[in-house]
Design an enzyme around this catalytic site. Structure first.
Site, short mmCIF file in Angstrom:
data_model
loop_
_atom_site.label_atom_id
_atom_site.label_comp_id
_atom_site.label_asym_id
_atom_site.label_seq_id
_atom_site.Cartn_x
_atom_site.Cartn_y
_atom_site.Cartn_z
N ASP A 181 21.84 -17.25 16.47
CA ASP A 181 21.55 -16.82 15.10
C ASP A 181 21.00 -15.40 15.13
O ASP A 181 19.79 -15.19 15.21
CB ASP A 181 20.53 -17.79 14.46
N TRP A 205 18.59 -25.41 6.39
CA TRP A 205 17.47 -24.49 6.34
C TRP A 205 17.34 -24.03 4.89
O TRP A 205 18.32 -23.61 4.28
CB TRP A 205 17.68 -23.26 7.24
N ASP A 207 10.80 -11.88 12.40
CA ASP A 207 12.03 -12.66 12.57
C ASP A 207 13.24 -11.79 12.27
O ASP A 207 13.96 -12.02 11.31
CB ASP A 207 11.95 -13.87 11.61
N HIS A 216 11.14 -18.08 14.56
CA HIS A 216 10.45 -18.72 13.43
C HIS A 216 9.02 -19.17 13.70
O HIS A 216 8.52 -20.09 13.04
CB HIS A 216 11.28 -19.91 12.93
N ASP A 253 16.05 -11.17 13.89
CA ASP A 253 17.40 -11.61 14.26
C ASP A 253 18.22 -10.55 14.99
O ASP A 253 19.39 -10.31 14.65
CB ASP A 253 18.14 -12.15 13.02
C1 RNT Z 1 16.81 -18.01 8.46
C2 RNT Z 1 17.33 -19.03 9.40
C3 RNT Z 1 18.74 -19.47 9.18
C4 RNT Z 1 19.69 -18.33 8.85
C5 RNT Z 1 21.15 -18.72 8.84
C6 RNT Z 1 22.01 -17.68 8.23
O1 RNT Z 1 15.58 -17.52 8.82
O2 RNT Z 1 17.16 -18.58 10.71
O3 RNT Z 1 19.17 -20.18 10.26
O4 RNT Z 1 19.52 -17.28 9.74
O5 RNT Z 1 21.31 -19.94 8.25
ZN ZN Z 2 18.05 -19.77 12.23
#
Ligand code: RNT
Ligand code: ZN
Length: 419
Positions: free
Chosen positions: A325, A184, A293, A261, A295
Site C-alpha cells: 500500500d 478501511w 503515514d 498506521h 505511503d
Molecule cells: C489508508 C489506508 C488504506 C488506503 C487504501 C487506498 O490510510 O492505508 O488502505 O491506503 O485503501
Molecule cells: Zn492501508
C-alpha cells in the site's frame, strides 16, 4: 559490463551453505509467496467511477506524467510491471476501479462491473483482492461513513460494503483462490471529540450488519484495517487498533496491519507474533511512513526486513496476506510497483536465507554476543547473487536490467497519453 550471474550464484550459495542454510529450499519457498499488488499506485487512487478529489485523509503527491486513465491503461501498466516482478501474484482492486457504461453509485456495484478484471486475471494467472472505497465520495465529504450519525448515510456505506464482499466472493469463485476484502474507513474527527464511544458503537453495528451475510471463506476472507490518525482526523479515528482488534477477535475476522498506521516509533513487525496467537490469519499493508503515514514506496529498510523475518522465522507466511500500500506520483508509477514489490520479495528471501536454527540457539542459551555477531554478519553475505538467481529462474531480468524496459515503456506508452 557483463555480470557472470552463474558464477556469482555458485559462490554465494557456497557461502550460505557453509553455515547450514538451504539455498535451494529458500528459492523454492519464495517462488510460492504471493504478494498482493495494489492497483492504485498506477493512477493515484483516482479510479474510473467519479471525478472526485482524493479524500479520507490520505494524499498522493507528485505529477509524474502518464498515469493510467482507464481499465485498459491500468492493466497494461500492471502487465509491464509484472514482467519485471518474479513469481505469481495477486492484484488488489478498489471498488472505484469498476468499469461501466452507465453511471452507477457505490451502492450499485456488481460483479459484472469487474468482468474485465477477472478475464484479465485469468489470462495472466493472477488472483484478485478487493476493497470497498469509503472515501473520495460526496457521502464521505464530512469524513464519516460507517460511523456516520445519520442512518441514511450509514446505510449507503453498509450496502456498498455488502456488495464489495460479494464481488470478493465472485473473484474467489472465478479464480479459484480466495479474495481478501479489506474494509478501511476514514471516520474520525479533526479536533477533540466529546463522545468517543457512540461513533464506535455505530461502526460496530454497521460492521455487524455488513457481515450478517455468510460468505464461504474459500471465496472471500474479510479483513479490517485500523488507523491512528489521518489528515483531518488527527484527534480521533473511530476504527482504532484496539477497536478492530476487539472486533476481529470476537467476530472471527482478520486484522489488517498497515505499516504506516501507528505511532511513529511503533512498528508492525512487533505485533505479528502476538496477534498470531489469537487469530487464524493476518493481513498486511506494507508501506513506508516517512514522518507520517505518507505511503512512500517500500524500500529494503530495517523495518521491512523485520517484517519479513517475523513472517519467515515464525512460519506465519502461509497464513498472512502480504499486501502493498504505497502511492507515489513523483516517480514513474510502473517503476514504483517494480521497486516496491521486488523489495518485499528481497526482504522475504533475505529472511529465508538466515541461519534461523543457529540464531535461535544463541538466543536460547543466552549467548547474546553470538546472536548479535551472527545477525550483523548476515547483513553482508552475498545476498544479491541469490536474488539475481531467483530472478533468472523465474524469467525476470536480474539486477537493474528491468530499468531500460520501463524507460522504453515510458517513452512509447506513457508519454503518448499526453497527461
Ligand atoms: C489508508 C489506508 C488504506 C488506503 C487504501 C487506498 O490510510 O492505508 O488502505 O491506503 O485503501
Ligand atoms: Zn492501508
Amino acid at each position: 559490463m557483463h555480470t557472470n550471474y552463474k558464477e556469482a550464484f555458485a559462490l554465494a550459495k557456497q557461502q550460505y551453505e557453509s553455515i547450514g542454510v538451504n539455498v535451494e529450499a529458500a528459492l523454492d519457498k519464495l517462488k510460492d509467496i504471493k504478494i498482493s499488488i495494489h492497483c492504485w499506485q498506477g493512477d493515484d487512487i483516482e479510479g474510473f467511477l467519479f471525478n472526485q478529489e482524493l479524500s479520507g485523509g490520505i494524499s498522493v503527491t507528485g505529477n509524474y506524467p502518464g498515469k493510467a486513465r482507464n481499465g485498459a491503461e491500468l492493466r497494461s501498466d500492471l502487465e509491464e510491471a509484472l514482467k519485471h516482478i518474479p513469481g505469481n501474484h495477486k492484484i488488489n482492486l478498489h471498488s472505484i476501479y469498476a468499469e461501466t457504461e452507465e453511471t452507477i453509485d457505490l451502492d450499485e456495484i456488481e460483479p459484472k462491473h469487474f468482468r474485465n478484471w477477472v478475464e484479465w486475471a485469468k489470462q495472466h494467472s493472477l488472483g484478485l483482492d478487493f476493497n470497498p472505497t469509503c472515501f473520495s465520495h460526496e457521502k464521505a465529504a464530512d469524513g464519516l461513513t460507517l460511523a456516520h450519525p445519520q442512518q441514511e448515510i450509514r446505510d449507503f456505506w453498509i450496502e456498498h460494503c455488502k456488495r464489495a464482499r460479494q464481488i470478493g466472493a465472485y473473484f474467489g469463485q472465478e479464480l479459484g483462490q480466495a479474495s481478501i476484502t479489506n474494509i478501511w474507513v476514514p471516520d474520525g474527527y479533526k479536533d477533540t471529540p466529546v463522545d468517543r464511544l457512540t461513533p464506535r458503537k455505530r461502526l460496530m453495528n454497521s460492521l455487524d450488519e455488513i457481515f450478517s451475510e455468510d460468505i464461504d471463506e474459500a471465496y472471500n476472507v474479510d479483513t479490517l484495517e485500523s488507523k491512528l490518525f489521518g489528515i483531518g482526523s488527527e484527534s480521533y479515528v473511530v476504527g482504532s487498533h484496539e477497536f478492530y482488534m476487539g472486533y476481529g477477535l470476537t467476530r472471527n475476522k482478520q486484522i489488517l496491519l498497515d505499516a504506516g498506521h501507528y505511532h511513529p516509533t511503533e512498528v508492525v513487525s512487533n505485533k505479528l507474533s502476538a496477534l498470531s496467537l489469537f487469530t487464524k490469519g493476518l493481513s498486511l499493508h506494507v508501506s513506508r511512513p516517512v514522518r507520517w503515514d505518507s505511503d512512500h514506496v517500500v524500500t529494503l529498510d530495517d523495518e521491512l526486513n523485520e517484517i519479513a523475518k517475523e513472517l519467515i522465522y515464525n512460519d506465519l507466511i502461509d497464513t498472512t496476506t502480504v499486501g502493498l500500500d504505497f502511492f507515489d506520483a513523483s516517480i514513474n508509477r510502473v517503476a514504483a510497483w517494480v521497486i516496491g514489490t521486488r523489495n518485499m520479495q528481497k526482504a522475504l528471501l533475505k529472511a529465508l536465507l538466515d541461519p534461523v536454527t543457529q540464531l535461535k540457539e544463541a538466543e536460547l542459551t543466552g549467548d547474546f554476543t553470538q546472536r548479535l555477531a551472527l545477525q550483523e554478519e548476515m547483513k553482508t553475505y552475498l545476498f544479491g547473487a541469490i536474488w539475481d538467481e531467483f530472478c533468472l529462474r523465474n524469467d525476470v531480468e536480474p539486477g537493474l536490467n528491468w530499468y531500460g524496459a520501463i524507460k522504453d515503456y515510458e517513452q512509447n506508452v506513457l508519454a503518448e497519453r499526453g497527461i
